[in-house]
Every structure is written in C-alpha cells, then in structure tokens.
Design an enzyme around this catalytic site. Structure first.
Site, mmCIF file in Angstrom:
data_model
loop_
_atom_site.group_PDB
_atom_site.id
_atom_site.type_symbol
_atom_site.label_atom_id
_atom_site.label_comp_id
_atom_site.label_asym_id
_atom_site.label_seq_id
_atom_site.Cartn_x
_atom_site.Cartn_y
_atom_site.Cartn_z
ATOM 1 C CG HIS A 196 22.625 5.013 -58.886
ATOM 2 N ND1 HIS A 196 23.727 4.966 -58.866
ATOM 3 C CD2 HIS A 196 21.794 4.638 -60.084
ATOM 4 C CE1 HIS A 196 24.102 4.624 -60.230
ATOM 5 N NE2 HIS A 196 22.993 4.897 -60.770
ATOM 6 C CB CYS A 225 24.927 1.553 -61.560
ATOM 7 S SG CYS A 225 23.743 1.956 -63.453
ATOM 8 C CD GLU A 277 24.260 5.655 -55.430
ATOM 9 O OE1 GLU A 277 24.852 6.149 -56.907
ATOM 10 O OE2 GLU A 277 24.453 4.274 -54.786
#
Length: 205
Positions: free
Chosen positions: A185, A80, A187
C-alpha cells in the site's frame, strides 16, 4: 485528473488523501464519463478476491476500465487486491475468475506459519528487479507497508518490477506496458509511498 475507481471495495479515503497531498485533482468514481476525462486511473482493493470481482462486475465499470486502459493506454495503477484481480484467477475461498489483464494467478502464502504469521502485515523491504520510472528516487531503504494473505504468481518474469521475501519470494510490483500494480500500500508507506505515487502522476508510458 486521477480517477480512483469506487466499486465498494477499496481503501478509497487513504489513497485519495495521498494524491491530494501531492496536489493532484482526484475524483472517486465508477462513472464512465469520469474515467474518460481522467489522465490516470487507480484501482484500490481491500478484502477477498472473489468479493472484489463481484463488486467490480456489479458496478458496471469493467467495460469502461478496459476501454480506457487497453484501447486508450491510460496509466493505470492497481493496489493490493487491485493488483490481484488483474490476474486470470484467484484461489481465495474457491477459484474465481479475474480480469485476466496480466498473466498470473493469486494463491495463499505457502510458508511455515509457526515462523511467518499469515496474514503478512507490516513493513517489508522490496528488491527491485528491473528499472522503471515508477520506482525511482525512493532512497536506499525501499520499505513499504503490506497487509495480505494471498499474493500474485506469474511465469512471465519480464512483468516483475520488484520482489519481496516473506518465507517465500513473491512479486510485489509488476508492470505491463501502461499497467502498473503493487501488493503493498503506497498510501500507508509514508515518504516512499508518496514518492512512488508522485512518480505515477508523472508517468507517461
């Protein structure tokens, strides 16, 4: 060992938890000795470009990062804003100098905001533009989670691994030698994200 760089601006808990789920040894740090001991380095990022750069400089970690990534060639992943600060400059709340590791600048979306809400938040497909070990075995639907108002722009198309479409086409994954970065992202991207992180763990550029 995975070193997740802590400079006071990043989604530290989520990315560390994702690597833990994959069985990785993770340290959250800004200490040069930890970066030296690490096999892989991750630079997360949340917030404005300029603030992230200020925090990076204040942490004193840039010199160690540069040595480990450029001189030693360790696998590096920017996420990001951690991708955006790799550019030479960002145009968020003024013009701010970036790390300059990758040829590019960061600008706000230029879209019809009555049709495309800014920030761009939510799930979106990516279009892979060139092969890399980092984006493999992700299945047919290559969908990831985004949250951002600014994006990377580069004139060097050879850097681009994948694009995304949101009112305009923008690079969402780039790779330069041992440097990899994504606007999305991993995650927060469920199975696709975990698969990508596992590819990063196994990456030997």
């Amino acid at each position: 060992m995975i070193a997740v760089v802590d400079y006071g601006s990043g989604n530290i808990h989520s990315i560390s938890s994702a690597f833990y789920m994959l069985g990785a040894d993770v340290v959250v740090t800004n200490k040069p000795e930890d970066l030296q001991a690490a096999t892989h380095i991750v630079l997360p990022g949340v917030g404005a470009f300029g603030v992230c750069m200020e925090n990076l400089k204040a942490s004193g970690v840039i010199e160690s990062l540069t040595e480990e990534v450029f001189e030693k060639g360790k696998p590096f992943y920017g996420i990001c804003v951690g991708m955006q600060v790799l550019a030479r400059e960002g145009h968020e709340f003024g013009i701010h100098e970036g790390l300059g590791w990758v040829d590019g600048i960061v600008k706000k979306f230029d879209v019809d905001e009555s049709e495309y809400k800014i920030p761009h938040v939510g799930w979106n497909d990516i279009l892979v533009t060139r092969e890399t070990p980092l984006i493999k075995d992700l299945g047919k639907d290559k969908t990831f989670y985004f949250t951002h108002s600014y994006h990377f722009i580069t004139d060097d198309e050879d850097l681009i691994v994948a694009n995304c479409e949101y009112g305009e086409t923008f690079p969402t994954a780039i790779q330069k030698d041992n440097i990899f970065a994504t606007q999305f992202h991993p995650e927060k991207s469920q199975e696709n994200g975990l698969n990508l992180l596992e590819n990063f763990l196994n990456w030997k550029p």
